[in-house]
Design an enzyme around this catalytic site. Sequence first.
Site, PDB file in Angstrom:
ATOM      1  N   CYS A  86       0.949  -1.273  -0.145  1.00  0.00           N
ATOM      2  CA  CYS A  86      -0.005   0.020   0.125  1.00  0.00           C
ATOM      3  C   CYS A  86       0.837   1.408   0.127  1.00  0.00           C
ATOM      4  O   CYS A  86       0.482   2.341  -0.502  1.00  0.00           O
ATOM      5  CB  CYS A  86      -1.021  -0.001   1.288  1.00  0.00           C
ATOM      6  SG  CYS A  86      -1.982  -1.264   1.450  1.00  0.00           S
ATOM      7  N   LEU A 139      17.916 -32.780   8.740  1.00  0.00           N
ATOM      8  CA  LEU A 139      18.544 -31.958   9.873  1.00  0.00           C
ATOM      9  C   LEU A 139      17.678 -30.529   9.634  1.00  0.00           C
ATOM     10  O   LEU A 139      18.305 -29.948   8.840  1.00  0.00           O
ATOM     11  CB  LEU A 139      19.896 -32.007   9.809  1.00  0.00           C
ATOM     12  CG  LEU A 139      20.661 -32.824  10.512  1.00  0.00           C
ATOM     13  CD1 LEU A 139      20.439 -34.347  10.258  1.00  0.00           C
ATOM     14  CD2 LEU A 139      22.254 -32.612  10.270  1.00  0.00           C
ATOM     15  N   SER A 141      14.251 -23.941   4.189  1.00  0.00           N
ATOM     16  CA  SER A 141      14.568 -25.025   3.111  1.00  0.00           C
ATOM     17  C   SER A 141      13.214 -26.118   2.904  1.00  0.00           C
ATOM     18  O   SER A 141      12.641 -26.152   2.210  1.00  0.00           O
ATOM     19  CB  SER A 141      15.809 -25.453   2.913  1.00  0.00           C
ATOM     20  OG  SER A 141      15.949 -25.998   1.491  1.00  0.00           O
ATOM     21  N   SER A 201      20.622 -21.474   8.051  1.00  0.00           N
ATOM     22  CA  SER A 201      21.833 -21.928   8.498  1.00  0.00           C
ATOM     23  C   SER A 201      22.845 -22.071   7.234  1.00  0.00           C
ATOM     24  O   SER A 201      22.520 -22.231   6.101  1.00  0.00           O
ATOM     25  CB  SER A 201      21.963 -23.539   9.247  1.00  0.00           C
ATOM     26  OG  SER A 201      21.657 -24.391   8.186  1.00  0.00           O
ATOM     27  N   GLN A 211     -14.520  -5.842  -1.279  1.00  0.00           N
ATOM     28  CA  GLN A 211     -14.647  -4.578  -1.788  1.00  0.00           C
ATOM     29  C   GLN A 211     -16.187  -4.422  -1.889  1.00  0.00           C
ATOM     30  O   GLN A 211     -16.577  -3.175  -2.342  1.00  0.00           O
ATOM     31  CB  GLN A 211     -13.883  -4.224  -2.894  1.00  0.00           C
ATOM     32  CG  GLN A 211     -12.294  -4.210  -2.495  1.00  0.00           C
ATOM     33  CD  GLN A 211     -11.516  -3.846  -3.844  1.00  0.00           C
ATOM     34  OE1 GLN A 211     -10.783  -4.777  -4.285  1.00  0.00           O
ATOM     35  NE2 GLN A 211     -11.602  -2.682  -4.435  1.00  0.00           N
ATOM     36  N   ALA A 264     -12.638   1.730  -8.185  1.00  0.00           N
ATOM     37  CA  ALA A 264     -12.525   3.180  -9.180  1.00  0.00           C
ATOM     38  C   ALA A 264     -12.338   4.396  -8.425  1.00  0.00           C
ATOM     39  O   ALA A 264     -12.551   5.155  -8.972  1.00  0.00           O
ATOM     40  CB  ALA A 264     -13.784   3.278 -10.075  1.00  0.00           C
ATOM     41  N   GLU A 302      -6.242   5.264  -7.252  1.00  0.00           N
ATOM     42  CA  GLU A 302      -5.595   4.531  -8.516  1.00  0.00           C
ATOM     43  C   GLU A 302      -4.716   5.456  -9.523  1.00  0.00           C
ATOM     44  O   GLU A 302      -3.874   4.825  -9.852  1.00  0.00           O
ATOM     45  CB  GLU A 302      -6.780   3.974  -9.557  1.00  0.00           C
ATOM     46  CG  GLU A 302      -7.594   2.805  -8.629  1.00  0.00           C
ATOM     47  CD  GLU A 302      -8.930   2.664  -9.497  1.00  0.00           C
ATOM     48  OE1 GLU A 302      -9.027   1.274  -9.638  1.00  0.00           O
ATOM     49  OE2 GLU A 302      -9.709   3.706  -9.608  1.00  0.00           O
TER      50      GLU A 302
HETATM   51  C1  LIG Z   1      12.267 -16.359   1.529  1.00  0.00           C
HETATM   52  C2  LIG Z   1      13.488 -16.678   1.119  1.00  0.00           C
HETATM   53  C3  LIG Z   1      14.807 -16.264   0.358  1.00  0.00           C
HETATM   54  C4  LIG Z   1      15.861 -17.051   0.155  1.00  0.00           C
HETATM   55  N1  LIG Z   1      16.823 -16.460  -0.626  1.00  0.00           N
HETATM   56  C5  LIG Z   1      17.980 -17.030  -0.866  1.00  0.00           C
HETATM   57  C6  LIG Z   1      18.941 -16.398  -1.712  1.00  0.00           C
HETATM   58  O1  LIG Z   1      18.811 -15.112  -2.114  1.00  0.00           O
HETATM   59  N2  LIG Z   1      20.085 -16.948  -1.932  1.00  0.00           N
HETATM   60  C7  LIG Z   1      20.396 -18.098  -1.441  1.00  0.00           C
HETATM   61  O2  LIG Z   1      21.334 -18.739  -1.545  1.00  0.00           O
HETATM   62  N3  LIG Z   1      19.416 -18.888  -0.693  1.00  0.00           N
HETATM   63  C8  LIG Z   1      18.241 -18.262  -0.440  1.00  0.00           C
HETATM   64  N4  LIG Z   1      17.335 -18.940   0.007  1.00  0.00           N
HETATM   65  C9  LIG Z   1      17.700 -20.301   0.692  1.00  0.00           C
HETATM   66  C10 LIG Z   1      18.069 -20.142   2.127  1.00  0.00           C
HETATM   67  O3  LIG Z   1      19.518 -19.749   2.175  1.00  0.00           O
HETATM   68  C11 LIG Z   1      18.366 -21.755   2.450  1.00  0.00           C
HETATM   69  O4  LIG Z   1      17.038 -22.002   2.507  1.00  0.00           O
HETATM   70  C12 LIG Z   1      18.882 -22.038   4.029  1.00  0.00           C
HETATM   71  O5  LIG Z   1      20.255 -21.353   3.864  1.00  0.00           O
HETATM   72  C13 LIG Z   1      18.848 -23.397   4.459  1.00  0.00           C
HETATM   73  O6  LIG Z   1      19.264 -23.306   5.797  1.00  0.00           O
HETATM   74  P1  LIG Z   1      18.270 -23.771   6.892  1.00  0.00           P
HETATM   75  O7  LIG Z   1      18.976 -24.184   8.164  1.00  0.00           O
HETATM   76  O8  LIG Z   1      17.048 -22.924   6.948  1.00  0.00           O
HETATM   77  O9  LIG Z   1      17.884 -25.390   6.216  1.00  0.00           O
HETATM   78  P2  LIG Z   1      16.683 -26.241   6.733  1.00  0.00           P
HETATM   79  O10 LIG Z   1      15.532 -26.015   5.839  1.00  0.00           O
HETATM   80  O11 LIG Z   1      16.564 -26.364   8.348  1.00  0.00           O
HETATM   81  O12 LIG Z   1      17.591 -27.691   6.235  1.00  0.00           O
HETATM   82  C14 LIG Z   1      17.893 -27.562   4.776  1.00  0.00           C
HETATM   83  C15 LIG Z   1      18.065 -29.045   4.453  1.00  0.00           C
HETATM   84  O13 LIG Z   1      19.767 -28.969   4.390  1.00  0.00           O
HETATM   85  C16 LIG Z   1      20.108 -30.318   5.162  1.00  0.00           C
HETATM   86  N5  LIG Z   1      21.188 -29.744   6.110  1.00  0.00           N
HETATM   87  C17 LIG Z   1      21.047 -28.645   7.034  1.00  0.00           C
HETATM   88  N6  LIG Z   1      22.274 -28.708   7.828  1.00  0.00           N
HETATM   89  C18 LIG Z   1      22.871 -29.681   7.583  1.00  0.00           C
HETATM   90  C19 LIG Z   1      23.845 -30.291   8.031  1.00  0.00           C
HETATM   91  N7  LIG Z   1      24.803 -29.674   9.145  1.00  0.00           N
HETATM   92  N8  LIG Z   1      24.584 -31.437   7.667  1.00  0.00           N
HETATM   93  C20 LIG Z   1      23.693 -32.039   6.715  1.00  0.00           C
HETATM   94  N9  LIG Z   1      22.402 -31.691   6.201  1.00  0.00           N
HETATM   95  C21 LIG Z   1      22.302 -30.719   6.675  1.00  0.00           C
HETATM   96  C22 LIG Z   1      18.767 -30.620   5.851  1.00  0.00           C
HETATM   97  O14 LIG Z   1      19.127 -32.146   6.090  1.00  0.00           O
HETATM   98  C23 LIG Z   1      17.855 -30.287   5.070  1.00  0.00           C
HETATM   99  O15 LIG Z   1      17.418 -31.328   4.244  1.00  0.00           O
HETATM  100  C24 LIG Z   1      16.157 -18.313   0.563  1.00  0.00           C
HETATM  101  C25 LIG Z   1      15.089 -18.942   1.203  1.00  0.00           C
HETATM  102  C26 LIG Z   1      13.881 -18.069   1.340  1.00  0.00           C
HETATM  103  C27 LIG Z   1      12.789 -19.177   2.615  1.00  0.00           C
HETATM  104  S1  FES Z   2      -0.079  -0.971   4.652  1.00  0.00           S
HETATM  105 FE1  FES Z   2       1.516  -2.257   4.027  1.00  0.00          FE
HETATM  106  S2  FES Z   2       0.277  -3.756   2.855  1.00  0.00           S
HETATM  107 FE2  FES Z   2      -1.305  -2.375   3.503  1.00  0.00          FE
END
Ligand SMILES: Cc1cc2nc3c(=O)[nH]c(=O)nc-3n(C[C@H](O)[C@H](O)[C@H](O)COP(=O)(O)OP(=O)(O)OC[C@H]3O[C@@H](n4cnc5c(N)ncnc54)[C@H](O)[C@@H]3O)c2cc1C
Ligand code: FES
Length: 1357
Positions: free
Chosen positions: A156, A268, A274, A358, A781, A1029, A1211
């Site tokens: 907005c 993990l 992810s 992570s 709306q 509108a 608008e």
């Molecule tokens: C909105 C959004 C935007 C993002 N933008 C980007 C971006 O611009 N660039 C980019 O590179 N990434 C991006 N990501 C991805 C993000 O960086 C990864 O999802 C994140 O780093 C995964 O880490 P996590 O701890 O959340 O993984 P989790 O979801 O907790 O786990 C991920 C997977 O990895 C495995 N794993 C994790 N740690 C280990 C370990 N130590 N040993 C073995 N396996 C392991 C797990 O088994 C699991 O399958 C984005 C994600 C989101 C949701």
């Molecule tokens: S005020 Fe931010 S989405 Fe409406």
Amino acid sequence: MSSSTTARSDELIFFVNGRKIIEKNADPERMLLSYLRKRLHLTGTKYGCGTGGCGACTVMISTYEPFSKKIQHCSANACLIPICCLYGAAVTTVEGIGSVKSRIHPVQERIAKCHGSQCGFCTPGMVMSIYALLRNHPEPTMEQISEALAGNLCRCTGYRPIIDACKTFCKDLDCCKIRENENCCLDLKENLLLSEKGKEICTKLFATDEFQPWDSTQELIFPPKLLLMAKEQRKRTLVFYGERTTWISPVSLKELLELKAKYPKAPLVVGNTSVGPEIKCKGVFHPVIISPIRVLELNFLNFTSNGLTLGAACSLSLVKDILTSTVSEIPEEKTKVFRALLQQLKTLGGQQIRNIASLGGNIIKQHTTSDLNPILAVSNSLLNLASLAGGTRQISLNEHFSSGFGKAILKPEEILVSLSIPYSKTGEFVAAFRQAQRRENALSIVNAGMRLILDPGTDIIMDFGIFYGNVASTTVCAKKSCQALIGRCWNEQMLEEACKLLLEEVSIPGSAPGGKVEYKRTLIVSFFFKFYLEVLQGLKLMYPHRYCDTIEKRKSIPDVFHNKIPQSSQIYQAVDPEQLSQDPVGRPLMHLAGIKHATGEAIYCDDIRAVEEELFLAIVTSSRPHAKIISIDLSDALKLPGVIDVITVQDIPGTNEFCCINEPESVFANHKVICVGQIICAVVADTDVHAKRAAVKVKITYEALEPVILTIEEAIKNNSFYDPERKLEQGNVDEAFETVDQILEGEIHIGGQEHFYMETQSVLVVPKGEDKEMDVYVSSQHPTFTQELVASVLNVPSSRIMCHVKRVGGGFGGKVTKPAILAAVTAVAANKTGRVVRCILDRGDDMLITGGRHPFLGKYRVGFMNDGRIMALDVRYYSNGGCTADESIVIREINMYKKGNQTHYKQDLDPNNLVKCWNECMEKSSYYIRKTAVDKFNKQNYWKKKGIAIIPLKYSIGFEAMFLNQAAALVHIYMDGSVLVTHGGVELGQGIHTKIMQVASRELKIPTSFIHICETSTVTVPNTRPTAASIGTDINGMAVKNACQTLLKRLQPIMDKNPEGTWKDWVTGAFRQSISLSATGFFRGYDTNMNWDKGEGRPFEYFVYGAACSEVEIDCLTGDHKNIRTDIIMDVGCSLNPAVDIGQIEGAFVQGLGLYTMEELKYSPEGVLYTRGPDQYKIPAVCDIPEQFSVSLLSSSQNPNAIYSSKAVGEPALFLGCSVFFAIKDAVAAARQERGITGTFTFHSPSTAERIRMACVDQFTKMIPWDEPESYVPWAVPVDQSLLSQQIPQEQERFQYAMDPQTDLKRVLSAATPPNTLIIFPEGQERSSLKQEQVCQTLLTLWAGVCDMGPAHGLDE
Ligand SMILES: Cc1cc2nc3c(=O)[nH]c(=O)nc-3n(C[C@H](O)[C@H](O)[C@H](O)COP(=O)(O)OP(=O)(O)OC[C@H]3O[C@@H](n4cnc5c(N)ncnc54)[C@H](O)[C@@H]3O)c2cc1C
Ligand code: FES
Ligand code: FES
């Protein structure tokens, strides 16, 4: 393991807002967001997407970190946090920091008072992002603020007021020097001092002296009990058993390895960023989840003589902080890898994601998309792995990606313990590249890591590595190319050879997922070229005598665009000094619900508390674009736990068919489906989780039907049009073409747009148990349409259906008709089950089911004289209206165009204010001076270009059919003097209730504090028209005025008798004399008409005018762009509320900026919408707003046609977003001209990075392989062939012509239509709601396109 196991779950202990929570049945599948909202009834935290992409669910998580022995506060997305990982954590939600019931927090107060909330749905998330920042940095820098807000979307406001609120916490504000005498836009001394033609001009929308001081010592402390627990908790493993999933959280590496050996398939989960989206969007199921977050061995960092080792569970934010401090402490030559990683980390996800995601998760799970892996691989970083059976081992990511294409990094039982990143060496060049749809918080389209070592003292390549991400199913190593180049000198010949080798080795098939194939190929070589230039620059620094003149063009190597602190100004006319101080009209009043938005206490549909036995409804939709339904098998769905019933068309007691405009539509698809996403049936269950699980189990079999029409071109081919075809004709166009000097023809494609309101479609139906009455709470709306449709499906009179809308979390035209269909389905379920039923669409379903603004194709032929006068225009518009007529036809009918002081339909028009806006915009933007500066910049820079464009606006207000402009109101005065106002308009965030209160206050001459507006309801005001509108305030304001005047007339005799009395005295007096204190008000509507047979009429009451000038810079090698400055002048008459109006203009402009520059809807060849959430569909974020953004309201503007001389505002400014599009086109034209391509060129909207890059034709776009269109099935339906045509040189020359630079653009504008005009609107397919601006936009865009056909030819001058 599952709940069937007899073992007992551990108790989950954590704190929420200082309160201890002991959850005995913690379900591993439950996310914090649903726990807060449903279990704890803390509904301030909002659902916007469920996948971490919007920030609406932001909360603060505080933990005690044993490693650093510090308490850490971080913002996080509650939608991604499994409650099981919160053991020992303290959660703070928006309710925990302040409340209207006690004390509001300074962040909440400032966001509200600086007008940072409109619909308010994003506001709690914004508040919490800033709050978490302030807990860590009580006096943040602006850089920290923009970083903190990068993960929060607002549809907005356009972000400016939110940033203004944040600025009040900053100590280090740089002055923008935007004003005369180098004064800052925020310089309060300047406020109220400007004067123009005797009129006082204001620049201040809020008063900082009203703010409470911010004292960081007064915040909630970390619960001491948790500190104690932190010391205890490592002692034992925690296990939580859910309905289907078991969560195990070990405390030692040994135990972790044992668990991984026992459950090799268990993920993990650390940040769940992810795994979480995979479970939600792809339906992946894990019976066991292992959480390693309490294992110390995965949470450490260590500097060695070779580099830095980081535990795999370290968050990306921690990694970023460590690298930031390291690069400032140790010599640059050792930190080149760290710097490259930092560059990627700055834009990777939003802050909330980095805080919980992570390092290990990014490396292991994001093997295709990871922004880190290409650099980690190229720098020879090592992964330290461990497993129970295999012990420990070390692998190099370089070797892994160079050898095992597609091979998993880990063996099933193995885990990543840590990562060792080496220091860089002297003479080593390391660089990182990424290009995404949006600069921040968007996965990259392609990324890369490059590293080079030259033979010391020479330019001979000794060691060379290049890795690309997002070009295949894993990170790709260009091994062969790099090896072939070893021994070569770093020069132009090598460059050419390297590009050829890279394109051969890193080949992307035409049908590759994600599409943009040619663009990706171009990026492969463009990134390399950037690296080539960077190395040359390094060599020049090292050996200045040898490389002094090497490549002059290199001066312009485009740097990565960094966000600057946005500066802004807002100018409006002060109220008349004679105006009574209590009269609020014309003053910048805060949004009526602003504070409640900021505290999370504003109630939206899904915030209404659940009642006992309430049911949840999940929709089942068609997966086919055009097919016969052969069978629907409900058996599997009905067997699932919690499922109560499946609602089908047979359950409708009334009628399934309805007519929105003239075309029949149906609530449920019956026998046949006509698009992917059409509603077929719906599951009702005891919880939303059960309903959604069952919905995917409904099996539908189809028989394909022909034709399948997905694009405008296919609709034209199949002659698939809605009738009637509309045609407007003036003069004799054929004859006029005979007389002109030149003819230009072409076509322009304007992409569609998803409304992306932050609150998804929501409805709650409460059967009242008698007389077939139902209360319908809906985010709509158009409550009356909802009432009518529900009544018709249930076969009851409308009088039994009570429809209520308290507020809507953003609508933008997308909640006019669709909520009614959803409400109808939900009402059928409530009718059948006799229970309360709630339906809240997931973001993905919402985008799939509801459609959006329509794509347009315009084919034009323009005849003009050598002096620039346009004499003839033949233009044909095709709108892809989707598969149902919905609202479009009526909207098309009311959107016509103008000619001189008469429009095409011969309506009189006074262009005076248009010209004023134009002139003022020219002057305020210093257009000519800046145009000269832009040209100068372009001459000096080959690989980056600037562009500037100024665009006028005429926007028609009102509905053609008079009855659509009517409105009613009901005003009650109670005996205590309080006043309740209800009217037919819905509060969508546009501030209608605030403005209506101002009207009632002025009319009744009472302070606004006496007045209350509770909701919009069909009970109080019947037969309302949609709030759409932009005329909501215009017409409902008139109705309220009418009601108030009636009441005042009744009170007047009493007031006259007792002039010294108070309002309460007069009200009591009236009651005692049996005078009614309740009145309805009515406004008949504008006297509008249109005769289509004659092609003339007066379909609009008046016009809103404006102008915008925008300047951009583009990176010709990647297609990235930066919005440098925008100046807007808008004629909104006498503004009722300048704060609201300026906010509307800024918000609409930024939404338009999204429409014209970045938002792209992608469909599969089978017609399935791919872009179903913020992860794939990018709307503008904080990083996209112009660095300098100024809005001025045209002063001395009067409008006798609307209330208090105001004008509609919602608008119109959306269209002005196209000034950015044309500025980009200007920059692209400069690049093309420099490369010797002088003709006009087709440049479709939106001007995405892909389109910009491919239009800046150069040696790299020419060297990539182009697939024959027939040789592959593209990933997405190609909506236009522009990219192809950009590449074909003959095509580029096709529209070449000579233009006289003296063209009088003003003349073109004021006589916007040539004397001989033929405009045809073949009625395209309809998908869903269309806002009226679209036709207008398209026409104007085309006009602007025609005017802008060659800035190089001087037309912009
Ligand atoms: C909105 C959004 C935007 C993002 N933008 C980007 C971006 O611009 N660039 C980019 O590179 N990434 C991006 N990501 C991805 C993000 O960086 C990864 O999802 C994140 O780093 C995964 O880490 P996590 O701890 O959340 O993984 P989790 O979801 O907790 O786990 C991920 C997977 O990895 C495995 N794993 C994790 N740690 C280990 C370990 N130590 N040993 C073995 N396996 C392991 C797990 O088994 C699991 O399958 C984005 C994600 C989101 C949701
Ligand atoms: S005020 Fe931010 S989405 Fe409406
Ligand atoms: S709802 Fe959590 S980020 Fe959108």
